[in-house]
Enzyme design. Structure first.
Site, PDB file in Angstrom:
ATOM      1  N   GLU A 113      47.847  17.486  35.247  1.00  0.00           N
ATOM      2  CA  GLU A 113      48.496  18.591  35.958  1.00  0.00           C
ATOM      3  C   GLU A 113      48.513  18.315  37.457  1.00  0.00           C
ATOM      4  O   GLU A 113      47.792  17.438  37.945  1.00  0.00           O
ATOM      5  CB  GLU A 113      47.759  19.903  35.671  1.00  0.00           C
ATOM      6  N   HIS A 241      51.406  31.289  40.988  1.00  0.00           N
ATOM      7  CA  HIS A 241      51.878  30.203  40.131  1.00  0.00           C
ATOM      8  C   HIS A 241      53.341  29.981  40.463  1.00  0.00           C
ATOM      9  O   HIS A 241      54.127  30.932  40.527  1.00  0.00           O
ATOM     10  CB  HIS A 241      51.721  30.551  38.651  1.00  0.00           C
ATOM     11  N   ARG A 291      49.863  23.576  43.624  1.00  0.00           N
ATOM     12  CA  ARG A 291      50.770  24.697  43.354  1.00  0.00           C
ATOM     13  C   ARG A 291      51.096  25.538  44.581  1.00  0.00           C
ATOM     14  O   ARG A 291      52.177  26.112  44.649  1.00  0.00           O
ATOM     15  CB  ARG A 291      50.260  25.562  42.205  1.00  0.00           C
ATOM     16  N   HIS A 353      48.797  34.661  40.282  1.00  0.00           N
ATOM     17  CA  HIS A 353      48.267  33.982  39.105  1.00  0.00           C
ATOM     18  C   HIS A 353      46.748  33.960  39.052  1.00  0.00           C
ATOM     19  O   HIS A 353      46.150  34.232  38.019  1.00  0.00           O
ATOM     20  CB  HIS A 353      48.819  32.548  39.125  1.00  0.00           C
ATOM     21  N   ARG A 388      42.652  26.870  44.294  1.00  0.00           N
ATOM     22  CA  ARG A 388      42.086  26.376  43.044  1.00  0.00           C
ATOM     23  C   ARG A 388      42.886  25.197  42.508  1.00  0.00           C
ATOM     24  O   ARG A 388      44.112  25.242  42.442  1.00  0.00           O
ATOM     25  CB  ARG A 388      42.103  27.488  42.000  1.00  0.00           C
TER      26      ARG A 388
HETATM   27  C1  LIG Z   1      49.049  32.910  32.135  1.00  0.00           C
HETATM   28  C2  LIG Z   1      47.777  32.253  32.593  1.00  0.00           C
HETATM   29  C3  LIG Z   1      47.579  30.903  32.392  1.00  0.00           C
HETATM   30  C4  LIG Z   1      46.404  30.278  32.817  1.00  0.00           C
HETATM   31  N1  LIG Z   1      46.209  28.945  32.553  1.00  0.00           N
HETATM   32  C5  LIG Z   1      45.009  28.391  32.852  1.00  0.00           C
HETATM   33  C6  LIG Z   1      44.712  27.058  32.473  1.00  0.00           C
HETATM   34  O1  LIG Z   1      45.510  26.379  31.841  1.00  0.00           O
HETATM   35  N2  LIG Z   1      43.499  26.547  32.800  1.00  0.00           N
HETATM   36  C7  LIG Z   1      42.557  27.270  33.478  1.00  0.00           C
HETATM   37  O2  LIG Z   1      41.471  26.760  33.756  1.00  0.00           O
HETATM   38  N3  LIG Z   1      42.823  28.542  33.849  1.00  0.00           N
HETATM   39  C8  LIG Z   1      44.000  29.119  33.536  1.00  0.00           C
HETATM   40  N4  LIG Z   1      44.240  30.411  33.893  1.00  0.00           N
HETATM   41  C9  LIG Z   1      43.187  31.164  34.549  1.00  0.00           C
HETATM   42  C10 LIG Z   1      42.114  31.490  33.515  1.00  0.00           C
HETATM   43  O3  LIG Z   1      42.730  31.891  32.319  1.00  0.00           O
HETATM   44  C11 LIG Z   1      41.229  32.610  33.996  1.00  0.00           C
HETATM   45  O4  LIG Z   1      40.794  32.382  35.300  1.00  0.00           O
HETATM   46  C12 LIG Z   1      40.011  32.724  33.100  1.00  0.00           C
HETATM   47  O5  LIG Z   1      40.405  32.821  31.763  1.00  0.00           O
HETATM   48  C13 LIG Z   1      39.201  33.929  33.514  1.00  0.00           C
HETATM   49  O6  LIG Z   1      38.236  34.160  32.531  1.00  0.00           O
HETATM   50  P1  LIG Z   1      37.286  35.395  32.710  1.00  0.00           P
HETATM   51  O7  LIG Z   1      36.443  35.444  31.488  1.00  0.00           O
HETATM   52  O8  LIG Z   1      36.629  35.329  34.019  1.00  0.00           O
HETATM   53  O9  LIG Z   1      38.271  36.653  32.787  1.00  0.00           O
HETATM   54  P2  LIG Z   1      39.306  37.190  31.710  1.00  0.00           P
HETATM   55  O10 LIG Z   1      39.606  36.179  30.693  1.00  0.00           O
HETATM   56  O11 LIG Z   1      40.442  37.786  32.427  1.00  0.00           O
HETATM   57  O12 LIG Z   1      38.499  38.352  31.008  1.00  0.00           O
HETATM   58  C14 LIG Z   1      38.206  39.544  31.697  1.00  0.00           C
HETATM   59  C15 LIG Z   1      37.775  40.563  30.686  1.00  0.00           C
HETATM   60  O13 LIG Z   1      37.271  41.712  31.346  1.00  0.00           O
HETATM   61  C16 LIG Z   1      37.804  42.867  30.749  1.00  0.00           C
HETATM   62  N5  LIG Z   1      37.770  43.945  31.732  1.00  0.00           N
HETATM   63  C17 LIG Z   1      38.363  43.998  32.944  1.00  0.00           C
HETATM   64  N6  LIG Z   1      38.067  45.146  33.557  1.00  0.00           N
HETATM   65  C18 LIG Z   1      37.269  45.840  32.717  1.00  0.00           C
HETATM   66  C19 LIG Z   1      36.646  47.100  32.771  1.00  0.00           C
HETATM   67  N7  LIG Z   1      36.791  47.935  33.810  1.00  0.00           N
HETATM   68  N8  LIG Z   1      35.889  47.502  31.717  1.00  0.00           N
HETATM   69  C20 LIG Z   1      35.750  46.711  30.638  1.00  0.00           C
HETATM   70  N9  LIG Z   1      36.320  45.506  30.534  1.00  0.00           N
HETATM   71  C21 LIG Z   1      37.059  45.081  31.551  1.00  0.00           C
HETATM   72  C22 LIG Z   1      39.201  42.437  30.342  1.00  0.00           C
HETATM   73  O14 LIG Z   1      39.739  43.328  29.405  1.00  0.00           O
HETATM   74  C23 LIG Z   1      38.890  41.057  29.788  1.00  0.00           C
HETATM   75  O15 LIG Z   1      38.368  41.152  28.494  1.00  0.00           O
HETATM   76  C24 LIG Z   1      45.414  31.040  33.475  1.00  0.00           C
HETATM   77  C25 LIG Z   1      45.614  32.397  33.686  1.00  0.00           C
HETATM   78  C26 LIG Z   1      46.783  33.011  33.247  1.00  0.00           C
HETATM   79  C27 LIG Z   1      46.968  34.485  33.477  1.00  0.00           C
END
Ligand SMILES: Cc1cc2nc3c(=O)[nH]c(=O)nc-3n(C[C@H](O)[C@H](O)[C@H](O)COP(=O)(O)OP(=O)(O)OC[C@H]3O[C@@H](n4cnc5c(N)ncnc54)[C@H](O)[C@@H]3O)c2cc1C
Length: 544
Positions: A113, A241, A291, A353, A388
């Site tokens: 990437e 993004h 990006r 993003h 990032r």
């Molecule tokens: C379309 C897209 C593509 C991506 N592609 C990549 C990639 O290829 N590689 C990469 O490394 N990263 C990628 N990212 C970024 C990556 O997906 C995220 O940074 C990562 O998954 C974040 O994980 P997390 O567990 O911190 O948060 P999340 O996966 O967002 O989980 C957060 C959780 O908290 C919960 N939550 C939020 N607020 C509350 C609340 N008040 N009460 C209870 N629950 C709550 C949500 O419902 C969710 O379950 C991408 C992101 C997107 C949107």
């Protein structure tokens, strides 16, 4: 009534679930999540997880790529930790059942990437996040020590503040005792007491009109932590993004459909509507530039030419290759939008993003509040700096979920549940006729952020945004304190806090660096090469 757990995890993305599985070996765990448990940024990650899995690749190169993308603000110690420990965390994920793509020889198929000097992206076709989420959730569901609370919305972190102590000083000696959590079905606010709490509530893309993030990404974790007076940093660094599908948000509940960077990695080129390839004009790496450079170049083309989108074209590649690498994207484009990416270009625009800033954590995922740990997109760990590197975020979440374990377990061992925590004050009233305010203010805050605090900023635009955000804050706080708590109202309140944090951080950075570009300060300034740490003062500044 209070629920009691050794560990409370807020969020069920890769960060929360990875930690929950580890913590469950040491005690009882509650995972609260505001929608169905798979709904998260994690679930939509397409590209993959960056990790040095190929003997021909090197940790030093991955570190170097991360530092270059971070534009001078990465914490080198953190980068080294994450890049070094990452491969082991990816292997553990595979042992848990995550199934990643293999090459013909049986080794992992590693993608490449933008910004990466090697093929090092572990992936499951173009649905990596879904596979990670599936594998982790399956294990979480079958673990006897974990209770999963779906449709439970964390409203506030519980600290001394809720015990009646007036907290006026900045960053006092605070402890987290759990969280108040709204049960969406009953409308009751639960008091969940925990010995250690892990915040893993993800990012805040919904603070902009165009975002690749799902509706849950309203920055609740950062806003709650900020109100609890945890340290928050680097909020000006929102990554846009470069390539989300133009006009797709209504079809996906407010989330713009992402066209992964891997399309450019595999040879996709960007064209303006005159059919001219423009990226080589902006950067010698052309479409493979980081990006932020690609997003700004597209923004520049759109503004200069007065067009709504640019084209992303990979149709010159063999059809079998395109369909093999991007089956999900190809199918979605064809079935929902009538676009055949093997034969025609795709209309794309930049979209919010990934938030590089967030709740400050040390290398053991400890926030500035005792008993409150955090990992994943909700944090500012020092890994990403001012920008990032693609696919480093899933990696960071995996590494920090493991790093949080030992300190969270040790802390929990020395705690008892704080029984002095009062029940949630449920005395407020319904205000059904004024709900229009919530919908309007939500739209307005997103509009303000998109208009004035997007990819290109200026002091004037930020000042304008600040005035509007303050007004929205006052209106919303007033409504909040009179009204029965609900997730819609809490999200609005949190989005406004996030908008405020982004604007204030952006105002403090009088330079251009990484993702933060100011027309009146277009160059990096060595004197500004430091994090933007925000002290709690929203209420003090804006009023009660
Ligand atoms: C379309 C897209 C593509 C991506 N592609 C990549 C990639 O290829 N590689 C990469 O490394 N990263 C990628 N990212 C970024 C990556 O997906 C995220 O940074 C990562 O998954 C974040 O994980 P997390 O567990 O911190 O948060 P999340 O996966 O967002 O989980 C957060 C959780 O908290 C919960 N939550 C939020 N607020 C509350 C609340 N008040 N009460 C209870 N629950 C709550 C949500 O419902 C969710 O379950 C991408 C992101 C997107 C949107």
């Amino acid at each position: 009534m209070a629920e009691r757990f050794d560990f409370l995890v807020i969020g069920s993305g890769v960060a929360g679930l990875s930690f929950a599985l580890r913590a469950a070996e040491h005690g009882t765990v509650a995972v609260v999540t505001k929608k169905a448990s798979a709904e998260s940024n994690t679930n939509y990650a397409q590209g993959g997880i960056a990790a040095v899995m190929d003997p021909a690749d090197s940790v030093e190169d991955h570190i170097e790529d991360t530092l270059v993308a971070g534009a001078g603000l990465c914490d080198e110690e953190v980068v080294r930790i994450v890049v070094t420990e990452g491969p082991e965390r990816v292997r553990e994920l595979m042992q848990l059942g995550a199934d990643f793509d293999r090459a013909a020889d049986g080794d992992l198929h590693l993608g490449r990437e933008g910004g990466h000097s090697a093929h090092r992206i572990v992936h499951a076709a173009d649905m990596t996040g879904r596979e990670v989420e599936r594998a982790l959730l399956a294990k979480v569901r079958e673990h006897a020590n974990i209770e999963l609370y779906e449709y439970h919305f964390a409203v506030e972190l519980i600290t001394e503040h809720h015990l009646g102590r007036r907290i006026s000083e900045v960053y006092p000696d605070l402890h987290c005792f759990g969280a108040y959590v709204l049960d969406e079905e009953t409308g009751r606010v639960l008091r969940i007491l925990a010995k250690s709490t892990l915040l893993a509530a993800g990012g805040a893309g919904q603070v902009y009109l165009h975002t690749t993030n799902p509706g849950v990404a309203t920055g609740d974790g950062i806003a709650m932590a900020y109100r609890a007076k945890a340290r928050v940093a680097n909020m000006e660094f929102m990554q846009f993004h470069p390539t989300s599908l133009y006009g797709s948000a209504p079809e996906f509940g407010g989330r713009s459909f992402l066209i992964t960077e891997a399309v450019r990695g595999d040879g996709g080129i960007l064209l303006n509507q005159a059919g001219e390839r423009f990226m080589p004009e902006y950067d010698e790496r052309a479409e493979l530039a980081p990006r932020d450079i690609v997003a700004r170049a597209i923004d520049d083309q759109l503004k200069r030419r007065g067009e709504d989108y640019v084209w992303l074209d990979i149709s010159h590649k063999p059809e079998s290759e395109i369909l093999g690498h991007f089956p999900n994207i190809a199918e979605t484009l064809r079935e929902r939008f009538g676009i055949d990416m093997t034969a025609e270009p795709i209309p794309v625009v930049p979209a919010a993003h990934y938030l590089c800033g967030g709740v400050v954590v040390d290398t053991r995922a400890q926030t500035s509040i005792a008993g409150l740990f955090a990992c994943g997109e909700v944090t500012c760990s020092g890994l990403h700096g001012a920008n990032r590197l693609a696919s480093n975020s899933l990696l960071e979440a995996l590494v920090y979920a493991e790093r949080a374990l030992e300190p969270a377990v040790t802390y929990a061992k020395n705690q008892t549940f704080n029984e002095a925590v009062p029940e949630w004050d449920a005395s407020r009233t319904e205000n059904p006729h004024e709900w229009v305010l919530v919908a309007q203010n939500r739209r307005e805050v997103r509009q303000v952020m998109s208009n004035y605090v997007g990819i290109v900023r200026s002091s004037l635009r930020l000042a304008r945004a600040e005035r509007r955000v303050r007004m929205l804050y006052q209106e919303t706080e007033d409504f909040y304190w009179r009204t029965t708590v609900s997730s819609g109202l809490c999200e609005l309140r949190n989005l406004i806090a996030i908008a405020y944090l982004i604007v204030r951080s952006a105002q403090q950075r009088t330079e251009s660096r990484g993702l933060h570009y100011m027309t009146d300060f277009p160059e990096p300034d060595p004197a500004e090469r430091h994090d933007t740490v925000i002290e709690y003062r929203l209420k003090e500044e804006v009023g009660p």
